[in-house]
Scaffold this active site. Structure first.
Site, PDB file in Angstrom:
ATOM      1  N   ALA A 102      20.850  51.594  65.939  1.00 19.32           N
ATOM      2  CA  ALA A 102      21.712  52.251  66.924  1.00 19.32           C
ATOM      3  C   ALA A 102      22.143  53.624  66.421  1.00 19.32           C
ATOM      4  O   ALA A 102      22.386  53.809  65.219  1.00 19.32           O
ATOM      5  CB  ALA A 102      22.935  51.390  67.207  1.00 19.32           C
ATOM      6  N   PRO A 103      22.227  54.613  67.308  1.00 21.30           N
ATOM      7  CA  PRO A 103      22.687  55.944  66.904  1.00 21.30           C
ATOM      8  C   PRO A 103      24.101  55.895  66.336  1.00 21.30           C
ATOM      9  O   PRO A 103      24.899  55.033  66.707  1.00 21.30           O
ATOM     10  CB  PRO A 103      22.645  56.747  68.214  1.00 21.30           C
ATOM     11  N   GLY A 104      24.401  56.845  65.470  1.00 32.51           N
ATOM     12  CA  GLY A 104      25.738  56.924  64.893  1.00 32.51           C
ATOM     13  C   GLY A 104      25.733  56.645  63.402  1.00 32.51           C
ATOM     14  O   GLY A 104      24.692  56.341  62.805  1.00 32.51           O
ATOM     15  N   ILE A 105      26.907  56.742  62.807  1.00 26.19           N
ATOM     16  CA  ILE A 105      27.072  56.494  61.376  1.00 26.19           C
ATOM     17  C   ILE A 105      26.968  54.998  61.109  1.00 26.19           C
ATOM     18  O   ILE A 105      27.597  54.193  61.794  1.00 26.19           O
ATOM     19  CB  ILE A 105      28.435  57.033  60.890  1.00 26.19           C
ATOM     20  N   ARG A 106      26.182  54.628  60.127  1.00 32.80           N
ATOM     21  CA  ARG A 106      26.020  53.208  59.816  1.00 32.80           C
ATOM     22  C   ARG A 106      27.322  52.615  59.283  1.00 32.80           C
ATOM     23  O   ARG A 106      28.018  53.205  58.462  1.00 32.80           O
ATOM     24  CB  ARG A 106      24.909  53.017  58.776  1.00 32.80           C
ATOM     25  N   GLY A 107      27.634  51.417  59.767  1.00 27.38           N
ATOM     26  CA  GLY A 107      28.848  50.746  59.335  1.00 27.38           C
ATOM     27  C   GLY A 107      28.675  50.061  57.991  1.00 27.38           C
ATOM     28  O   GLY A 107      27.549  49.825  57.528  1.00 27.38           O
TER      29      GLY A 107
ATOM     30  N   LYS B 272      24.812  43.245  67.042  1.00 23.08           N
ATOM     31  CA  LYS B 272      25.544  43.474  65.791  1.00 23.08           C
ATOM     32  C   LYS B 272      25.394  42.255  64.877  1.00 23.08           C
ATOM     33  O   LYS B 272      25.714  41.135  65.271  1.00 23.08           O
ATOM     34  CB  LYS B 272      27.021  43.740  66.101  1.00 23.08           C
TER      35      LYS B 272
ATOM     36  N   ASP C 182      34.670  43.499  74.764  1.00 21.00           N
ATOM     37  CA  ASP C 182      34.374  42.070  74.665  1.00 21.00           C
ATOM     38  C   ASP C 182      32.958  41.905  74.135  1.00 21.00           C
ATOM     39  O   ASP C 182      32.122  42.806  74.252  1.00 21.00           O
ATOM     40  CB  ASP C 182      34.505  41.419  76.040  1.00 21.00           C
TER      41      ASP C 182
END
Length: 577
Positions: A317-322, A338, A373
């Site tokens: 998924a795009p974005g900073i990795r958690g 997730k 949710d």
């Protein structure tokens, strides 16, 4: 003998579902009394309690089956017969789609996932709900051209059958009449079939009741909702008229708690709602009215169908990795998946069990339109060939304990699925001045709404918030989340020596529950554009006193008003009702 046993097993499972649905309806029907009593703590308690009913009844049914039948080994011929016998009891059932899902839940807890196929469970629904009807019609027609709008509005309010009176009915009718004339062009031609169709039962959630209906004019259908509130002085009043797909969809958002609406035939209610919100799936609408287990099953059916008619790859998924979750998506499908990582790098002090607890907390809590949710799944198979090399490497490196390889399938032992949003940090990076102003306003409001609901996000970084299609900012990273009342909000103490302010290390020692709101500016407001807007709109979030005041309100037992519609839609009321 086998036929008799199969029939008894099928009856036991259906009895378990019927028991569940009776309890579900009983607590749902009680929403009317709780609303009229303005018993808001009971409203929240009932919402939490109802979510757990389904799993409780499944566990009870399993205990009966294990006690009364020989279920130590799976007898393939017996269970296929059980499914046939179960199916025979559903044609006259008023919740057959929910009963099929309950059967699946029982079977899947008894046996290994290799038996999860159409021979043993209801992978696809077998009983149609298209023409299901309750004894009493689920909606009523009204004809304003014949009877007049004023009379029709009065009749709609009368037929809600509230025991509390409307404080000022004439004012409520006048407000609704004015809103109708304002929202709908007065010179619009009326077709022969012009009418209102209004669901018979109100929808209850938090401190509000909602009348849901549609205006039918020729081929057009315009959804509307009338919001009704309790003045907590023995009277009711109409607070707003909402109209159009976007406003109604926001009321039914995935970031809000589930409605309570008493119905004998949920399928009929969902069929009424679907044309009003065409962007919402059947799964989302069932979930919105409290049937999240069936919503979960229906979502998975949509997913299987989408996989069959698409060819793109799952990707990171795009974005900073958690630090806690691996998140991936399928570009053609508007959801994210997730997976909890096997290990969490410092400074995260977290366990898999704690992460699950946080997600359960969100499921059970009032989400006030600010928390996404999620549907939780176990042992779900994906086509291995559809995973990009980058994603597969990440999953095998960081989530190996959650994976099983089964031929050409990749099985996830546990995962969460949520609506896909644009990460706020990415949105802000490309936003123009107007978009940035709106997003920062929404971001601060999201934090304040969560605080009013006794939720402290823990990690305020923009990457942990998403922007919805309607431009609403929603929180979706829950590993640091806690109750607001668990925090100790402190001012940063004065340094013993002035030069210590220049040190890389703090001169004060925080306790495990200490929060220093003044620090938020240090790591959040590094972009001058964002800092300028934030300080104008939400400077109070940097003040420990603001947070302590929020805690005092919560501890007093007061439940703040957080409406699922903009303030400009609310009707003006005199200060003394």
């Amino acid at each position: 003998m086998a036929w008799t046993e199969a029939k008894h097993i099928a009856e036991t499972v259906l009895d378990g579902f019927d028991s569940h649905y009776r309890e579900f309806r009983e607590i749902t029907a009680g929403a009317r009394e709780r609303f009229e009593d303005a018993d808001w703590p009971a409203v929240q308690a009932a919402a939490r309690e109802r979510i757990g009913y389904y799993d409780q009844r499944v566990v009870e049914t399993l205990a009966i089956l294990r006690r009364e039948f020989r279920l130590s080994e799976r007898d393939e011929r017996l269970w296929r017969r059980v499914k046939v016998e179960y199916l025979r009891m559903l044609p006259l059932h008023l919740q057959p789609e929910l009963a099929e899902t309950f059967y699946n839940s029982v079977f899947c807890r008894l046996f290994d996932r290799r038996y999860y196929n159409s021979a043993n469970i209801f992978v696809w629904p077998l009983i149609s709900t298209e023409h299901l009807e309750a004894d009493n019609p689920i909606y009523r027609p009204y004809y304003p051209a014949r009877d007049g709008f004023s009379r029709v509005i009065s009749r709609v309010l009368d037929r809600l059958h509230f025991s509390l009176p409307f404080r000022n009915r004439r004012r409520d009718v006048r407000n609704l009449m004015q809103a109708v004339h304002y929202r709908f062009p007065p010179n619009r031609a009326l077709a022969q079939n012009f009418q209102l169709a209004v669901l018979s039962e109100p929808f209850f959630r938090n401190k509000g009741a909602y009348v849901i209906g549609k205006i039918i004019n020729g081929a057009d259908q315009t959804p509307f909702a009338v919001a009704i509130l309790n003045d907590e002085q023995g009277g009711l009043y109409v607070d707003a008229l909402l109209a159009g797909e976007d406003e109604i969809s926001d009321v039914f958002s995935f970031s809000r708690a589930y409605f309570m609406v008493d119905t004998e035939v949920p399928a009929a209610v969902v069929d009424f709602l679907r044309p009003l919100m065409p962007r919402k799936t059947k799964a989302e609408l069932y979930t919105a009215i409290g049937f999240h287990k069936f919503g979960k099953a229906e979502f998975y059916r949509d997913f299987l169908k989408h996989l069959r008619y698409s060819a793109d790859e799952f990707m990171v998924a795009p974005g900073i990795r958690g630090m806690v979750m691996c998140v991936f998506t399928l570009p053609s499908f508007p959801f994210v998946f997730k997976i909890i990582k096997d290990r969490f790098a410092p400074p995260k002090e977290m366990t898999r069990a704690k992460v699950k607890e946080k997600y359960l907390l969100v499921k059970m809590h009032d989400r006030v339109g600010r928390m996404a949710d999620s549907w939780e799944y176990s042992h779900v198979a994906f086509p291995l060939a559809r995973f990009s090399p980058e994603l597969r490497e990440q999953l095998e490196t960081e989530c190996a304990g959650s994976l099983e390889f089964d031929g050409d399938q990749l099985v996830f032992k546990h995962l969460y699925i949520e609506r896909r949003m644009t990460p706020l940090n990415l949105y802000l990076h490309t936003a123009d001045d107007d978009e940035l102003l709106h997003a920062v306003h929404e971001y601060g409001d999201a934090i304040k709404n969560l605080a009013a609901a006794n939720i402290f996000p823990g990690d305020f970084l923009f990457k942990n918030f998403g922007v919805t299609r309607q431009g609403r900012v929603v929180f979706y990273d829950y590993d640091e989340l806690c109750y607001l009342t668990e925090c100790n909000f402190r001012e940063i103490p004065e340094p013993p020596y002035p030069e210590m302010e220049m040190s890389d290390e703090p001169w004060y020692t925080p306790g495990p529950d200490d929060v220093f709101p003044e620090e938020f500016a240090t790591f959040l407001l590094t972009d001058p554009r964002i800092r300028k807007v934030f300080l104008v709109l939400h400077r109070d979030l940097l003040d420990p006193a603001w947070w302590r005041a929020r805690q005092a309100v919560i501890r007093s037992g007061r439940l703040d008003d957080i409406f699922p519609y903009p303030s400009e839609r609310r009707f003006k009321r005199p200060k003394k009702a």
